[in-house]
Write an enzyme that holds these catalytic residues in place. Structure first.
Site, PDB file in Angstrom:
ATOM      1  N   ASP A 111       0.704  -1.153   0.018  1.00  0.00           N
ATOM      2  CA  ASP A 111       0.167  -0.128   0.015  1.00  0.00           C
ATOM      3  C   ASP A 111       0.739   1.045  -0.107  1.00  0.00           C
ATOM      4  OD1 ASP A 111      -2.511   0.891   0.089  1.00  0.00           O
ATOM      5  OD2 ASP A 111      -3.083   0.809   2.173  1.00  0.00           O
ATOM      6  N   PRO A 143      -9.507   6.611   5.402  1.00  0.00           N
ATOM      7  CA  PRO A 143      -8.063   6.740   5.090  1.00  0.00           C
ATOM      8  C   PRO A 143      -7.895   7.500   3.996  1.00  0.00           C
ATOM      9  CG  PRO A 143      -9.201   4.443   4.751  1.00  0.00           C
ATOM     10  CD  PRO A 143     -10.384   5.373   4.841  1.00  0.00           C
ATOM     11  N   VAL A 154      -4.727   7.497  -1.304  1.00  0.00           N
ATOM     12  CA  VAL A 154      -3.532   6.584  -1.392  1.00  0.00           C
ATOM     13  C   VAL A 154      -3.248   5.586  -0.840  1.00  0.00           C
ATOM     14  CG1 VAL A 154      -1.069   7.335  -1.955  1.00  0.00           C
ATOM     15  CG2 VAL A 154      -2.588   9.291  -2.090  1.00  0.00           C
ATOM     16  N   VAL A 210      -1.001  20.972   7.186  1.00  0.00           N
ATOM     17  CA  VAL A 210      -1.490  21.920   7.673  1.00  0.00           C
ATOM     18  C   VAL A 210      -2.449  22.594   7.133  1.00  0.00           C
ATOM     19  CG1 VAL A 210      -1.006  24.444   8.428  1.00  0.00           C
ATOM     20  CG2 VAL A 210       0.747  22.529   8.881  1.00  0.00           C
ATOM     21  N   PRO A 211      -2.576  22.711   5.613  1.00  0.00           N
ATOM     22  CA  PRO A 211      -3.457  23.416   4.903  1.00  0.00           C
ATOM     23  C   PRO A 211      -4.761  22.664   5.114  1.00  0.00           C
ATOM     24  CG  PRO A 211      -1.654  23.592   3.651  1.00  0.00           C
ATOM     25  CD  PRO A 211      -1.461  22.489   4.956  1.00  0.00           C
ATOM     26  N   THR A 212      -5.040  21.582   5.045  1.00  0.00           N
ATOM     27  CA  THR A 212      -6.055  20.375   4.982  1.00  0.00           C
ATOM     28  C   THR A 212      -6.554  20.754   6.803  1.00  0.00           C
ATOM     29  OG1 THR A 212      -5.184  18.717   3.505  1.00  0.00           O
ATOM     30  CG2 THR A 212      -6.931  17.978   4.959  1.00  0.00           C
ATOM     31  N   GLU A 232      -3.397  16.494  14.062  1.00  0.00           N
ATOM     32  CA  GLU A 232      -2.107  16.037  13.920  1.00  0.00           C
ATOM     33  C   GLU A 232      -1.365  16.337  12.529  1.00  0.00           C
ATOM     34  OE1 GLU A 232      -0.284  14.994  16.291  1.00  0.00           O
ATOM     35  OE2 GLU A 232      -1.750  14.362  17.834  1.00  0.00           O
ATOM     36  N   GLU A 251       7.730  21.995   4.586  1.00  0.00           N
ATOM     37  CA  GLU A 251       7.927  20.754   4.835  1.00  0.00           C
ATOM     38  C   GLU A 251       8.078  19.867   3.331  1.00  0.00           C
ATOM     39  OE1 GLU A 251       4.127  18.702   6.245  1.00  0.00           O
ATOM     40  OE2 GLU A 251       5.475  17.546   7.532  1.00  0.00           O
ATOM     41  N   LYS A 269       1.564  25.431  17.869  1.00  0.00           N
ATOM     42  CA  LYS A 269       1.323  26.405  16.751  1.00  0.00           C
ATOM     43  C   LYS A 269       0.542  25.796  15.490  1.00  0.00           C
ATOM     44  CE  LYS A 269       5.564  28.610  16.430  1.00  0.00           C
ATOM     45  NZ  LYS A 269       7.331  28.705  16.777  1.00  0.00           N
ATOM     46  N   GLU A 321      -2.491  12.804  20.635  1.00  0.00           N
ATOM     47  CA  GLU A 321      -2.859  11.258  20.577  1.00  0.00           C
ATOM     48  C   GLU A 321      -1.916  10.678  21.793  1.00  0.00           C
ATOM     49  OE1 GLU A 321      -2.651  10.895  16.138  1.00  0.00           O
ATOM     50  OE2 GLU A 321      -4.699  10.588  16.531  1.00  0.00           O
TER      51      GLU A 321
HETATM   52  P1  NDP Z   1      -3.387  15.755   3.300  1.00  0.00           P
HETATM   53  O1  NDP Z   1      -3.763  16.902   4.207  1.00  0.00           O
HETATM   54  O2  NDP Z   1      -3.451  16.149   1.925  1.00  0.00           O
HETATM   55  O3  NDP Z   1      -4.545  14.700   3.933  1.00  0.00           O
HETATM   56  C1  NDP Z   1      -4.945  14.246   4.912  1.00  0.00           C
HETATM   57  C2  NDP Z   1      -6.163  13.425   4.792  1.00  0.00           C
HETATM   58  O4  NDP Z   1      -7.394  14.454   4.807  1.00  0.00           O
HETATM   59  C3  NDP Z   1      -6.327  12.590   3.710  1.00  0.00           C
HETATM   60  O5  NDP Z   1      -7.234  11.492   4.099  1.00  0.00           O
HETATM   61  C4  NDP Z   1      -7.253  13.593   2.760  1.00  0.00           C
HETATM   62  O6  NDP Z   1      -7.831  12.927   1.736  1.00  0.00           O
HETATM   63  C5  NDP Z   1      -8.202  14.211   3.673  1.00  0.00           C
HETATM   64  N1  NDP Z   1      -8.618  15.726   3.088  1.00  0.00           N
HETATM   65  C6  NDP Z   1      -8.248  16.341   2.222  1.00  0.00           C
HETATM   66  N2  NDP Z   1      -9.181  17.603   2.330  1.00  0.00           N
HETATM   67  C7  NDP Z   1     -10.043  17.402   3.140  1.00  0.00           C
HETATM   68  C8  NDP Z   1     -11.177  18.216   3.390  1.00  0.00           C
HETATM   69  N3  NDP Z   1     -11.460  19.310   2.735  1.00  0.00           N
HETATM   70  N4  NDP Z   1     -12.147  17.711   4.416  1.00  0.00           N
HETATM   71  C9  NDP Z   1     -11.765  16.454   5.109  1.00  0.00           C
HETATM   72  N5  NDP Z   1     -10.711  15.617   4.746  1.00  0.00           N
HETATM   73  C10 NDP Z   1      -9.876  16.139   3.802  1.00  0.00           C
HETATM   74  O7  NDP Z   1      -2.118  15.134   3.784  1.00  0.00           O
HETATM   75  P2  NDP Z   1      -1.403  13.772   3.157  1.00  0.00           P
HETATM   76  O8  NDP Z   1      -2.290  12.540   3.243  1.00  0.00           O
HETATM   77  O9  NDP Z   1      -0.810  14.106   2.240  1.00  0.00           O
HETATM   78  O10 NDP Z   1      -0.276  13.300   4.451  1.00  0.00           O
HETATM   79  C11 NDP Z   1       0.937  14.243   4.544  1.00  0.00           C
HETATM   80  C12 NDP Z   1       0.812  15.157   5.730  1.00  0.00           C
HETATM   81  O11 NDP Z   1       0.396  14.519   6.732  1.00  0.00           O
HETATM   82  C13 NDP Z   1       2.157  16.153   5.865  1.00  0.00           C
HETATM   83  O12 NDP Z   1       2.034  17.227   6.023  1.00  0.00           O
HETATM   84  C14 NDP Z   1       2.322  15.439   7.327  1.00  0.00           C
HETATM   85  O13 NDP Z   1       3.136  16.210   7.971  1.00  0.00           O
HETATM   86  C15 NDP Z   1       1.086  15.096   7.823  1.00  0.00           C
HETATM   87  N6  NDP Z   1       1.202  14.217   8.921  1.00  0.00           N
HETATM   88  C16 NDP Z   1       1.246  14.190  10.241  1.00  0.00           C
HETATM   89  C17 NDP Z   1       1.195  13.472  11.246  1.00  0.00           C
HETATM   90  C18 NDP Z   1       1.299  13.933  12.647  1.00  0.00           C
HETATM   91  O14 NDP Z   1       0.913  13.297  13.540  1.00  0.00           O
HETATM   92  N7  NDP Z   1       1.497  15.280  13.024  1.00  0.00           N
HETATM   93  C19 NDP Z   1       1.451  12.306  11.082  1.00  0.00           C
HETATM   94  C20 NDP Z   1       1.617  11.885   9.526  1.00  0.00           C
HETATM   95  C21 NDP Z   1       1.524  12.923   8.677  1.00  0.00           C
HETATM   96  P3  NDP Z   1      -7.263  12.781   0.298  1.00  0.00           P
HETATM   97  O15 NDP Z   1      -5.921  12.278   0.688  1.00  0.00           O
HETATM   98  O16 NDP Z   1      -7.944  11.459  -0.204  1.00  0.00           O
HETATM   99  O17 NDP Z   1      -7.329  13.817  -0.350  1.00  0.00           O
END
Ligand code: NDP
Length: 483
Positions: free
Chosen positions: A93, A176, A179, A229-231, A249, A380, A450, A457
């Site tokens: 995966d 999930p 991806v 952060v943007p999400t 997180e 990042e 921040k 968690e």
């Molecule tokens: P994303 O922010 O792109 O996505 C995170 C999840 O949110 C995905 O399942 C995504 O779906 C979903 N999502 C996207 N847009 C929305 C929305 N508007 N409403 C609800 N859900 C939404 O992160 P990535 O998957 O690319 O992961 C990488 C990022 O995660 C990095 O910035 C990393 O630092 C952070 N991260 C933080 C951790 C922590 O514990 N602090 C641990 C691991 C990673 P989809 O992917 O299907 O678009």
């Protein structure tokens, strides 16, 4: 190589599909092969998931905590028994090497199930004496929680969110990352096998839009997101509309500070773990490695030597230490950061290319002479790219380490323990290490400050985030009304 699950979603105790949902192709990152085809959840699937979670939650919360705990412990045992198969699926995966997935991903998920199973029966309220009257408090479940996962630790994230949620009497609907959609379905199956009543852990697949409709549903009491952060900003804002609880997180650009009295071998090893494990796709990575000038030349020389020995290649070969990045998008993003760092004047010490495998692989890459203003020091990357910065003294490095929007993690290496504690106290970060890096045992709260997030968690801290307090005033005498 095929890893097709029985269906796309797991709702109310069974696999379900709705082929009207857009197709999600699951790619094995090491070869580009399509290993499964799933469908995004349609509104009907989302409705079924939320309705079954809502139905199941009340009876679950009414059980004795030891009865809930027993089921979680059984699920942990099943995970450990099947770890080899689960690790293989995680590797397919994500592309992460089996050498990692065998010891890190599902095993740390099982730890969370065991930990919160142990904790649940110990959760009690308080009695607050008020003379004749008294108040008692009850720690109650929140209700239906939504978990949304990133793609880097898909199964660990599903466990870290569902274990405290379920232990404390909540139900969870988990989405999930599209991806990496496969591990969470396995967890749903395992929970049912362990005796979890149907509806308490549902998995729905989809992109951001599916997550968005879960977050705003009136039945949802809490949202826990692992992502960028943007999400996080979008999801936090959407959750605020319904005054929902949140755990965020998010990403980081964490400092790892190495003083010149540190053990060189330990510091080099930690910096490598902090940048190359999981091909650098770890949120808490120490991607700004601040090295004191007295040790810099020796540090870089030893780092280049050790980085050259990293075995890249077939993730299914247990000798492989570094696999590909998770997707084409991520590879292109990482390579663009590498090119940008060269253009901005950083000095390439090693790596920088894709290595013999090409495809989605990126070599372990180290840049030296990185300065605070460079893009590589500010954003990042989420790939195997280490930025080494120099510093002269403690107060300077603390100020520079804190000069970022992020605050997820931080580390310090020094033989001077007084200094270590002083520096850690001054750093703006939620999760810190002294003479270690990136160890995240379930007993220890994990999360950022921040822009890196809110809430924690793991550890006892997670109890606060999956429950709420009810205060009950008990009047023991006549009501004293002035009317
Ligand atoms: P994303 O922010 O792109 O996505 C995170 C999840 O949110 C995905 O399942 C995504 O779906 C979903 N999502 C996207 N847009 C929305 C929305 N508007 N409403 C609800 N859900 C939404 O992160 P990535 O998957 O690319 O992961 C990488 C990022 O995660 C990095 O910035 C990393 O630092 C952070 N991260 C933080 C951790 C922590 O514990 N602090 C641990 C691991 C990673 P989809 O992917 O299907 O678009």
């Amino acid at each position: 190589m095929i890893a097709q699950p029985k269906a796309s979603h797991f709702v109310d105790g069974a696999y379900v599909d709705d082929t009207a949902g857009a197709v999600i192709e699951v790619i094995y990152p090491a070869t580009g092969a399509v290993i499964a085809r799933l469908h995004e959840a349609t509104p009907a699937v989302i409705e079924a998931a939320l309705a079954s979670a809502t139905r199941a939650q009340t009876a679950w919360a009414a059980l004795r905590p030891v009865d809930r705990a027993r089921i979680l412990r059984r699920a942990a045992d099943i995970i450990r028994d099947r770890n080899a198969d689960l690790a293989r699926l995680e590797t397919l995966d994500t592309g992460k090497p089996l050498q990692e997935t065998l010891v890190a991903d599902w095993p740390s998920g099982a730890d969370a199930l065991e930990y919160f199973a142990g904790l649940a029966p110990t959760i009690t309220g308080q009695t607050i004496p008020l003379g004749r009257d008294f108040v008692y408090t009850i720690r109650e479940a929140l209700g239906v929680c939504v978990g949304i996962g990133a793609w880097n630790y898909p199964s660990q994230i599903a466990c870290w969110k569902s274990a405290p949620a379920l232990a404390l009497g909540n139900a969870m609907v988990f989405k999930p990352s599209e991806v990496t959609p496969l591990g969470a379905l396995q967890l749903a199956e395992i929970y049912i096998e362990a005796g979890l009543p149907a509806g308490l852990f549902n998995v729905v697949q989809g992109r951001g839009g599916v997550g968005g409709s879960l977050v705003t549903d009136p039945r949802v009491a809490k949202v826990s997101l692992t992502g960028s952060v943007p999400t996080g900003q979008k999801v936090y804002a959407a959750a605020a509309g319904g005054m929902r609880h949140v755990t965020m997180e998010l990403g980081g650009k964490s400092p790892l500070i190495i003083f010149d009295d540190a053990s060189l071998e330990d510091a080099v090893g930690a910096a490598m773990l902090a940048n190359f494990y999981s091909a650098g796709q770890v949120c808490s990575n120490g991607t700004r490695v601040f090295v004191q000038k007295g040790i810099k030349a020796r540090f870089l020389a030893r780092l280049a030597e050790r980085a050259a020995t990293i075995v890249m290649g077939d993730p299914l070969d247990e000798a492989t230490q570094m696999g590909p990045l998770v997707s084409e998008l991520q590879r292109d993003k990482v390579l663009a950061y590498v090119q940008g760092a060269v253009a901005e004047g950083a000095r390439l010490v090693c790596g920088g290319g894709q290595g013999a495998q090409a495809g989605l692989f990126v070599e372990p890459t180290v840049f030296a002479d990185v300065t605070d203003g460079m893009t590589l020091a500010r954003e990042e990357v989420f790939g195997p790219v280490m930025a080494v910065l120099d510093f002269d003294d403690e107060s300077e490095v603390v100020a520079r380490a804190n000069d970022t929007q992020f605050g997820l993690a931080a580390g310090v290496f020094t033989a001077d323990l007084t200094r270590a504690h002083r520096v850690i106290a001054a750093l703006q970060a939620g999760t810190c290490w002294i003479n270690a890096y990136n160890l995240t045992p379930v007993e220890s709260p994990f999360g950022g400050v921040k822009a890196s997030g809110v809430g924690r968690e793991n550890g006892h801290a997670a109890v606060e985030h999956y429950s709420q307090i009810k205060s009950v005033y008990v009047g023991m005498g006549p009501v004293d009304a002035p009317y």
